[in-house]
Design a protein around this motif. Structure first.
Motif: not given
Lengths: 110, 116
Positions: A35, A37, A88, A100-102
């Motif tokens: 994703y 953002q 992400f 999710f990853g950080a």
């Protein structure tokens, strides 16, 4: 419990350069998502990777999945300023339970 | 139509207030989600509804109460929140094919919540 680790967490690139973001996860899963953002915005789906060896490309971004190594990569080719955002990866842990990853905060400089 | 809508966009509430967040999608998706996202952090899953039934509750405090009145709507009722609950609350939806070939989640624009 599933752990999803991204690196790097921060990435500053020059326009025109290439780079790769890595996403490791700790338990078996064959569903991985990327994703994007933008600041103050929601998440935009980039890629869905559903099998070992899956590779998908859209514009200057290419994502791949190696389920045996529990690793996904997001490769950026010839970066442009418009790619500046937070990226992400996310892993489907247990049917709809997505972790999710950080996130990797990417800045592309002229 | 690949849109998930959320209202309100912004919400300021006191610790004694009761408010609700609303989410709507008309993509025929049968799975809907609430996430909480703090600044500079990834989204954290709170609740999942699958076919209008609560299927995942990630140990969320009872001051958050989800509701799924029908397959297109998802609410999050808020009561007696704390300042640390201030965050961006994201709704998402996806097809739910019983685990096979799970598609991506489509996210709404979020509600930015401030608890005073």
């Amino acid at each position: 419990e599933l752990k999803v680790e991204q690196n790097p967490l921060f990435l500053s690139m020059q326009e025109g350069k290439n780079y790769t973001i890595y996403c490791n996860y700790s338990t078996t899963s064959d569903r991985l998502y990327w994703y994007r953002q933008d600041p103050g915005k929601s998440l935009e789906s980039l890629f869905v990777l559903l099998s070992n060896g899956a590779v998908k490309q859209e514009g200057r971004l290419m994502a791949s999945l190696d389920t045996k190594a529990r690793l996904s990569t997001l490769h950026i080719t010839a970066a442009v300023h418009d790619l500046s955002a937070t990226y992400f990866c996310a892993v489907d842990y247990n049917n709809n339970d997505m972790r999710f990853g950080a996130g990797t905060r990417l800045t592309v400089k002229p | 139509d690949t849109e998930v809508t959320q209202t309100p966009k912004h919400l300021v509430m006191g610790m004694t207030n009761k408010k609700s967040l609303k989410c709507e999608q008309h993509m025929g998706h049968r799975a809907m989600y609430w996430y909480k996202q703090k600044a500079k952090k990834p989204p954290e899953l709170m609740f999942v509804y699958s076919y209008e039934k609560l299927s995942i509750n990630e140990s969320v405090p009872s001051r958050f109460s989800p509701e799924c009145p029908n397959s297109s709507l998802l609410n999050l009722h808020l009561h007696a929140l704390q300042p640390e609950d201030s965050a961006l609350y994201l709704c998402a939806s996806s097809q739910d094919k019983g685990g096979a070939q799970q598609e991506t989640q489509y996210f709404g624009p979020g509600t930015r919540l401030l608890v005073l």
